[in-house]
Scaffold this motif. Structure first.
Motif, PDB file in Angstrom:
ATOM      1  N   VAL A 232      32.756   7.770 -42.208  1.00  0.00           N
ATOM      2  CA  VAL A 232      34.386   7.883 -42.234  1.00  0.00           C
ATOM      3  C   VAL A 232      34.913   9.305 -42.438  1.00  0.00           C
ATOM      4  O   VAL A 232      34.300  10.196 -43.030  1.00  0.00           O
ATOM      5  CB  VAL A 232      35.321   6.891 -43.169  1.00  0.00           C
ATOM      6  N   ALA A 233      36.130   9.709 -42.092  1.00  0.00           N
ATOM      7  CA  ALA A 233      36.518  10.899 -42.296  1.00  0.00           C
ATOM      8  C   ALA A 233      36.593  11.250 -43.692  1.00  0.00           C
ATOM      9  O   ALA A 233      37.072  10.373 -44.590  1.00  0.00           O
ATOM     10  CB  ALA A 233      38.016  11.105 -41.611  1.00  0.00           C
ATOM     11  N   GLU A 234      36.101  12.368 -44.162  1.00  0.00           N
ATOM     12  CA  GLU A 234      36.131  12.546 -45.612  1.00  0.00           C
ATOM     13  C   GLU A 234      37.509  13.132 -46.113  1.00  0.00           C
ATOM     14  O   GLU A 234      38.252  14.021 -45.648  1.00  0.00           O
ATOM     15  CB  GLU A 234      34.898  13.857 -45.736  1.00  0.00           C
ATOM     16  N   SER A 235      37.989  12.440 -47.069  1.00  0.00           N
ATOM     17  CA  SER A 235      39.061  12.935 -47.678  1.00  0.00           C
ATOM     18  C   SER A 235      39.014  14.272 -48.573  1.00  0.00           C
ATOM     19  O   SER A 235      37.933  14.344 -49.000  1.00  0.00           O
ATOM     20  CB  SER A 235      39.645  11.712 -48.514  1.00  0.00           C
ATOM     21  N   HIS A 236      39.878  14.989 -48.534  1.00  0.00           N
ATOM     22  CA  HIS A 236      39.812  16.175 -49.282  1.00  0.00           C
ATOM     23  C   HIS A 236      39.218  16.073 -50.881  1.00  0.00           C
ATOM     24  O   HIS A 236      40.189  15.552 -51.296  1.00  0.00           O
ATOM     25  CB  HIS A 236      40.935  17.059 -48.817  1.00  0.00           C
ATOM     26  N   GLY A 237      38.513  16.854 -51.234  1.00  0.00           N
ATOM     27  CA  GLY A 237      38.105  16.714 -52.411  1.00  0.00           C
ATOM     28  C   GLY A 237      37.206  15.860 -53.108  1.00  0.00           C
ATOM     29  O   GLY A 237      36.687  15.842 -53.906  1.00  0.00           O
ATOM     30  N   ALA A 238      36.735  14.792 -52.039  1.00  0.00           N
ATOM     31  CA  ALA A 238      36.029  13.727 -52.339  1.00  0.00           C
ATOM     32  C   ALA A 238      34.415  14.183 -51.868  1.00  0.00           C
ATOM     33  O   ALA A 238      34.107  14.047 -50.596  1.00  0.00           O
ATOM     34  CB  ALA A 238      36.382  12.383 -51.755  1.00  0.00           C
ATOM     35  N   GLY A 239      33.709  14.912 -52.882  1.00  0.00           N
ATOM     36  CA  GLY A 239      32.509  15.305 -52.406  1.00  0.00           C
ATOM     37  C   GLY A 239      31.668  13.991 -52.533  1.00  0.00           C
ATOM     38  O   GLY A 239      31.940  13.139 -52.851  1.00  0.00           O
ATOM     39  N   PHE A 240      30.247  14.474 -51.891  1.00  0.00           N
ATOM     40  CA  PHE A 240      29.161  13.442 -52.020  1.00  0.00           C
ATOM     41  C   PHE A 240      28.036  14.199 -52.626  1.00  0.00           C
ATOM     42  O   PHE A 240      27.725  15.202 -52.584  1.00  0.00           O
ATOM     43  CB  PHE A 240      28.719  12.548 -50.759  1.00  0.00           C
ATOM     44  N   ASP A 241      27.210  13.344 -53.260  1.00  0.00           N
ATOM     45  CA  ASP A 241      26.007  14.181 -53.666  1.00  0.00           C
ATOM     46  C   ASP A 241      24.808  14.202 -52.967  1.00  0.00           C
ATOM     47  O   ASP A 241      24.748  13.383 -51.945  1.00  0.00           O
ATOM     48  CB  ASP A 241      25.429  13.409 -55.172  1.00  0.00           C
TER      49      ASP A 241
END
Ligand SMILES: [Zn+2]
Ligand SMILES: [Zn+2]
Length: 171
Positions: free
Chosen positions: A156-165
């Motif tokens: 899904v489109a990544e929301s700003h500031g939500a990083g993944f590891d």
């Protein structure tokens, strides 16, 4: 007289060993602290990731170099982020000779500066992560097959500031 000369002989024969022992007793560090910090291991300075193209299944390598940035000024601490050094297409033989041992130290995307396009198919990002923990390329939201574990993954489109590891690997 005899006992005295014997004592002198022992001191001369072991003079080098004695001087080291004295230095340690006095709390003298033979290695300066500044020398120790400059000998930081390479894997702290360079972050290397491997991923696969979701269209061609061919592997690629992402290389980031650590960049020190000033952290909290009150404590004088320095923080690190990883700037993109390069993205290189790999051949399968890379996995045969490379001693890749995935480190399970997590690195957040908030520490990553720069996301290159896929060197095989030109997809927008090479940092899409499957639930199996591996990276693949991705050209946008949608369902695609993981080239590592063959399961379908929906992005899904990544929301700003939500990083993944991401899982860090040794180069
Ligand atoms: Zn690709
Ligand atoms: Zn997978």
């Amino acid at each position: 007289m005899a006992a005295q000369s014997q004592a002198i002989d022992i001191a001369e024969g072991t003079s080098s060993r004695l001087s080291i022992a004295k230095a340690e007793e006095a709390g003298i560090n033979l290695i300066k602290q500044s020398d120790v910090s400059s000998w930081a291991p390479m894997d702290e300075r360079v972050a290397v990731f491997t991923g696969r193209c979701h269209r061609t299944s061919r592997p690629y390598l992402l290389k980031y170099a650590s960049v020190a940035v000033p952290g909290t000024f009150s404590t004088g601490d320095w923080d690190h982020f990883y700037g993109l050094e390069g993205c290189y297409p790999l051949e399968e033989s890379y996995f045969e000779w490379s001693s890749i041992v995935p480190l399970h130290a997590a690195l957040s995307t908030s520490q990553i500066e720069g996301v290159p396009p896929c060197p095989h198919c030109g997809a927008r990002t090479t940092l899409a992560k499957c639930s199996c923990g591996k990276l693949m390329c991705c050209n946008g939201p949608g369902v695609q097959q993981c080239p590592w574990c063959d399961q379908s993954v929906e992005f899904v489109a990544e929301s700003h500031g939500a990083g993944f590891d991401m899982t860090r690997g040794l180069g």
